[in-house]
Design a protein around this motif. Structure first.
Motif, PDB file in Angstrom:
ATOM      1  N   ALA A  80       0.833  -1.203   0.000  1.00 30.21           N
ATOM      2  CA  ALA A  80       0.000   0.000   0.000  1.00 30.21           C
ATOM      3  C   ALA A  80       0.866   1.252   0.000  1.00 30.21           C
ATOM      4  CB  ALA A  80      -0.942  -0.017   1.194  1.00 30.21           C
ATOM      5  N   ASP A  81       1.948   1.229   0.785  1.00 31.35           N
ATOM      6  CA  ASP A  81       2.847   2.386   0.852  1.00 31.35           C
ATOM      7  C   ASP A  81       3.555   2.607  -0.486  1.00 31.35           C
ATOM      8  OD1 ASP A  81       2.157   2.828   3.463  1.00 31.35           O
ATOM      9  OD2 ASP A  81       3.952   1.868   4.302  1.00 31.35           O
ATOM     10  N   ALA A 126       2.515   1.656  -3.466  1.00 33.24           N
ATOM     11  CA  ALA A 126       1.523   2.097  -4.452  1.00 33.24           C
ATOM     12  C   ALA A 126       1.232   3.585  -4.292  1.00 33.24           C
ATOM     13  CB  ALA A 126       0.246   1.278  -4.295  1.00 33.24           C
ATOM     14  N   ALA A 127       1.137   4.043  -3.034  1.00 30.24           N
ATOM     15  CA  ALA A 127       0.881   5.460  -2.779  1.00 30.24           C
ATOM     16  C   ALA A 127       2.062   6.304  -3.234  1.00 30.24           C
ATOM     17  CB  ALA A 127       0.616   5.677  -1.291  1.00 30.24           C
ATOM     18  N   LEU A 128       3.278   5.817  -2.981  1.00 30.77           N
ATOM     19  CA  LEU A 128       4.481   6.532  -3.410  1.00 30.77           C
ATOM     20  C   LEU A 128       4.572   6.575  -4.930  1.00 30.77           C
ATOM     21  CD1 LEU A 128       7.096   7.930  -2.553  1.00 30.77           C
ATOM     22  CD2 LEU A 128       8.203   5.677  -2.504  1.00 30.77           C
ATOM     23  N   MET A 129       4.213   5.473  -5.568  1.00 29.81           N
ATOM     24  CA  MET A 129       4.234   5.414  -7.033  1.00 29.81           C
ATOM     25  C   MET A 129       3.272   6.454  -7.615  1.00 29.81           C
ATOM     26  SD  MET A 129       5.545   3.859  -9.639  1.00 29.81           S
ATOM     27  CE  MET A 129       5.198   3.991 -11.392  1.00 29.81           C
ATOM     28  N   LYS A 130       2.134   6.607  -7.000  1.00 28.11           N
ATOM     29  CA  LYS A 130       1.146   7.570  -7.481  1.00 28.11           C
ATOM     30  C   LYS A 130       1.696   8.991  -7.412  1.00 28.11           C
ATOM     31  CE  LYS A 130      -3.737   8.775  -6.972  1.00 28.11           C
ATOM     32  NZ  LYS A 130      -4.995   8.502  -6.218  1.00 28.11           N
ATOM     33  N   LEU A 145      10.647  -0.170  -5.379  1.00 32.24           N
ATOM     34  CA  LEU A 145       9.302  -0.177  -4.807  1.00 32.24           C
ATOM     35  C   LEU A 145       8.848  -1.585  -4.430  1.00 32.24           C
ATOM     36  CD1 LEU A 145       7.509   2.438  -7.102  1.00 32.24           C
ATOM     37  CD2 LEU A 145       8.204   2.733  -4.718  1.00 32.24           C
ATOM     38  N   THR A 146       9.472  -2.590  -5.024  1.00 33.35           N
ATOM     39  CA  THR A 146       9.151  -3.981  -4.668  1.00 33.35           C
ATOM     40  C   THR A 146      10.278  -4.605  -3.843  1.00 33.35           C
ATOM     41  OG1 THR A 146      10.068  -4.782  -6.767  1.00 33.35           O
ATOM     42  CG2 THR A 146       7.717  -4.318  -6.708  1.00 33.35           C
TER      43      THR A 146
END
Length: 249
Positions: free
Chosen positions: A99-100, A102-106, A128-129
């Motif tokens: 979740a963190d 994904a939020a950072l990617m956005k 990110l992974t």
């Protein structure tokens, strides 16, 4: 990740389902890689048929094939990561992010998409992974030099080459030190007077084959680190097979 993305706007009411809009998005990465392998084979055919008396025309046709192969191999790398990022942005469930992350990617999306270089994009997504490439090992090392070679072709800057300390500082000599042991065969069509490694000696089938195989090895490792299947299916992969280079005596 499929060959074509499909998106539809659907309205459902008591009267049934009505499709108002359909959108399709193609992937170009495979086409770049196929083009690179095809051009590499064409350069091989010219070298295989060469009797040492090639014409000026065949020399430049051969060079065109090799340059095209290098550029499209690198284009495959860029298209692959851009397609992956686009799928991620739209919520592709096969790409697992916390979740963190994904939020950072956005938040980072626009900066990554528009401003980052090819290898930076791969590294950011791996980070990110909770993965990363070892930049001092293969296939990252060869891939970085493939991109430098592509950039040198696209943004070519002529330089004086020769002997002595000055030559040691030229791009041609720096490239030779890093690629000569990676490219199994130098350009046999280069004349005795073509002393510079770049562009003369390196631009042969050996270099084109190395470019194709390097780009495949790099993306294979990337998707493996991501926990995803390769973006090359078996049919596409079989089309990438290139003639082997005989051992040099």
């Amino acid at each position: 990740m499929t060959e074509f993305g499909l998106k539809a706007t659907v309205n459902i009411d008591s009267g049934g389902m009505e499709v108002n809009q359909i959108e399709i998005r193609s992937r170009l990465s495979f086409s770049h890689l196929k083009a690179s392998a095809h051009l590499a084979r064409l350069s091989y055919e010219i070298e295989a048929a060469d009797d040492g008396k090639h014409s000026t025309e065949s020399f430049y046709v051969h060079r065109a094939y090799v340059i095209g192969s290098i550029i499209t191999a690198t284009s495959y790398l860029e298209a692959s990561i851009n397609e992956c990022l686009a799928a991620l942005k739209e919520g592709d469930s096969s790409i697992k992010l916390s979740a963190d992350a994904a939020a950072l990617m956005k938040i980072m999306w626009e900066d990554i998409d528009l401003k980052k270089k090819i290898l930076e994009k791969y590294q950011i997504l791996l980070t990110l992974t909770e993965n990363e490439f070892d930049t001092g090992k293969e296939p990252y090392e060869s891939t970085s030099y493939l991109i430098k070679l592509r950039n040198a072709l696209v943004h070519y800057k002529p330089e004086w080459v020769g002997t002595g300390d000055v030559y040691e500082k030229t791009f041609s000599e720096k490239l030779r030190k890093n690629l000569e042991n990676k490219i199994k065969k130098l350009n046999p069509l280069a004349g005795a007077g073509d002393c510079a490694f770049f562009p003369h000696k390196c631009l042969g089938y050996g270099c084109a084959k190395w470019a194709v195989e390097t780009s495949i090895k790099f993306t294979d490792e990337f998707f493996s680190k991501m926990g995803l299947p390769s973006n090359l299916n078996e049919n596409v992969r079989s089309e990438m097979s290139l003639p082997e280079i005989p051992l040099q005596h």
